[in-house]
Design a protein around this motif. Structure first.
Motif, short mmCIF file in Angstrom:
data_model
loop_
_atom_site.label_atom_id
_atom_site.label_comp_id
_atom_site.label_asym_id
_atom_site.label_seq_id
_atom_site.Cartn_x
_atom_site.Cartn_y
_atom_site.Cartn_z
N PRO A 99 0.77 -1.25 0.00
CA PRO A 99 0.00 0.00 0.00
C PRO A 99 0.80 1.29 0.00
CG PRO A 99 0.02 -0.96 2.19
CD PRO A 99 0.68 -1.96 1.29
N GLU A 100 2.07 1.25 0.38
CA GLU A 100 2.82 2.48 0.56
C GLU A 100 4.05 2.54 -0.34
OE1 GLU A 100 1.68 4.73 2.57
OE2 GLU A 100 0.49 3.72 4.10
N ILE A 101 4.51 3.76 -0.62
CA ILE A 101 5.82 3.94 -1.22
C ILE A 101 6.56 5.01 -0.44
CG2 ILE A 101 5.20 3.22 -3.57
CD1 ILE A 101 5.06 6.16 -4.37
N GLU A 102 7.89 4.85 -0.39
CA GLU A 102 8.76 5.87 0.18
C GLU A 102 9.69 6.32 -0.93
OE1 GLU A 102 9.17 4.97 4.93
OE2 GLU A 102 10.83 4.53 3.59
N GLY A 103 9.73 7.62 -1.18
CA GLY A 103 10.56 8.14 -2.26
C GLY A 103 11.83 8.77 -1.76
N VAL A 104 12.86 8.72 -2.59
CA VAL A 104 14.11 9.42 -2.33
C VAL A 104 14.44 10.22 -3.58
CG1 VAL A 104 16.54 9.23 -1.66
CG2 VAL A 104 14.90 7.48 -0.92
N THR A 105 14.48 11.54 -3.48
CA THR A 105 14.85 12.36 -4.64
C THR A 105 16.36 12.30 -4.79
OG1 THR A 105 14.97 14.38 -3.30
CG2 THR A 105 12.88 13.91 -4.40
N THR A 106 16.80 12.06 -6.02
CA THR A 106 18.22 11.87 -6.26
C THR A 106 18.54 12.19 -7.71
OG1 THR A 106 20.05 10.27 -5.94
CG2 THR A 106 18.02 9.42 -6.90
N PRO A 107 19.76 12.61 -8.03
CA PRO A 107 20.11 12.90 -9.42
C PRO A 107 20.00 11.66 -10.30
CG PRO A 107 21.76 13.81 -7.91
CD PRO A 107 20.86 12.92 -7.10
N TYR A 108 19.75 11.87 -11.59
CA TYR A 108 19.59 10.75 -12.51
C TYR A 108 20.81 9.84 -12.53
CZ TYR A 108 15.14 12.25 -14.46
OH TYR A 108 13.82 12.56 -14.61
N GLU A 109 22.00 10.43 -12.48
CA GLU A 109 23.20 9.60 -12.59
C GLU A 109 23.40 8.71 -11.37
OE1 GLU A 109 24.85 13.75 -11.34
OE2 GLU A 109 23.19 12.94 -12.54
N SER A 110 22.69 9.01 -10.26
CA SER A 110 22.81 8.20 -9.04
C SER A 110 21.73 7.14 -8.91
CB SER A 110 22.76 9.12 -7.82
OG SER A 110 23.78 10.09 -7.85
N MET A 111 20.73 7.17 -9.79
CA MET A 111 19.57 6.30 -9.60
C MET A 111 19.91 4.82 -9.72
SD MET A 111 16.52 8.44 -11.42
CE MET A 111 15.95 9.98 -10.68
#
Length: 303
Positions: A99-111
């Motif tokens: 039911p849940e998601i946790e997001g981490v914003t990060t640069p594309y090159e680090s994904m």
């Protein structure tokens, strides 16, 4: 620096790794993701350990890497996050009893490095498929198919409409996101590095054009359309004819094949519902464009 985005009671709130809240975070929502900072484990397990469907259901969430590039992903001023990719991911996972998601914003090159290091379980950020990425991760089937355009000064004074234009005029400089799909387009076309202006995010790309450090900003058409709403000095060209067809879906670790396969089954069913079309149309995407397009096809993109 990565930023944690935690969803609780259908709400996603951004906090900086280390505990400091982003400006405008909703009062009273104080949960952060399990495991703490960006060097932590995926979903609370040991770093690098794969995530099974059973474990994800037990945990009740997946940790997801996102960007802040509308309409693919969007972190709002109050800290909430939305966008075509996380909205679809969240909806599909709910049908899988996650039911849940946790997001981490990060640069594309680090994904992808962060995914394979176990810092998150999935990427849902408009991370377009291409050969090098498909060799490193296990993509779901596509969620969106997108076109590319140039953001140029109003009137397009240097008449930049194709990648060939850039190759033919060695004086042109094109801004691209570092590690982004568009950087790969220029590299594949053998555009010299001294004609590429690498930027960290979409706003920096726009600023490179307005400050005349770059003659154009190469980005998905819809992303540029969103950006020019707040900068009338830049216009968006028609979709680039000689840019490859692009598309994205959720990216999982290779060892999480079971999770990816189960997600694909749930995604296929979700694509047949009105809710899928509603999400894509909300963000300006054509739900018909993805029909018949496969990850196998998109993974043939060079780069």
């Amino acid at each position: 620096m990565a930023h944690i985005i935690s969803q609780r009671t259908r709400r996603l709130t951004a906090v900086i790794v280390g505990g400091a809240f982003l400006a405008g975070v909703l009062a009273g929502c104080t949960t952060t993701s399990p495991g703490g900072g960006g060097g932590g484990s995926a979903g609370g397990g040991a770093s690098g350990v794969g995530k099974t469907v059973a474990q994800a259901k037990k945990d009740g969430y997946l940790r997801v890497a996102i960007a802040n590039e509308p309409p693919y992903t969007q972190v709002n001023a109050d800290g909430t996050v939305t966008g075509a990719e996380p909205d679809v991911l969240h909806a599909v996972l709910k049908t899988m009893d996650i039911p849940e998601i946790e997001g981490v914003t990060t640069p594309y090159e680090s994904m992808i490095p962060g995914l394979n290091a176990g810092r998150w379980d999935v990427v849902a950020a408009g991370l377009f498929m291409k050969q090098s990425r498909c060799a490193a991760v296990a993509y779901s089937e596509p969620v969106i198919v997108s076109t590319e355009s140039f953001g140029v000064p109003v009137g397009n004074p240097k008449n930049i409409t194709t990648v060939k234009n850039v190759l033919d005029n060695k004086d042109l400089k094109i801004a691209v996101l570092s590690g982004g799909f568009e950087e790969g387009i220029l590299k594949t076309a053998k555009v010299p590095s001294n004609q590429q202006v690498l930027v960290k995010d979409a706003r920096s790309g726009m600023e490179a054009v307005t400050a005349k450090r770059a003659d154009a900003f190469l980005l998905p058409t819809l992303s540029l359309n969103d950006l020019v709403k707040s900068d009338k000095s830049i216009e968006v060209t028609k979709p680039i004819e000689d840019a490859p067809k692009t598309g994205s879906g959720a990216a999982f670790r290779k060892e999480d094949k079971e999770l990816r396969d189960e997600y694909n089954k749930a995604l296929a069913k979700f694509k047949e519902t009105p809710e899928f079309a509603k999400i894509l149309e909300k963000w300006g995407f054509d739900p018909e464009a993805v029909k018949g397009v496969t990850s196998e096809e998109l993974c043939k993109n060079e780069g």
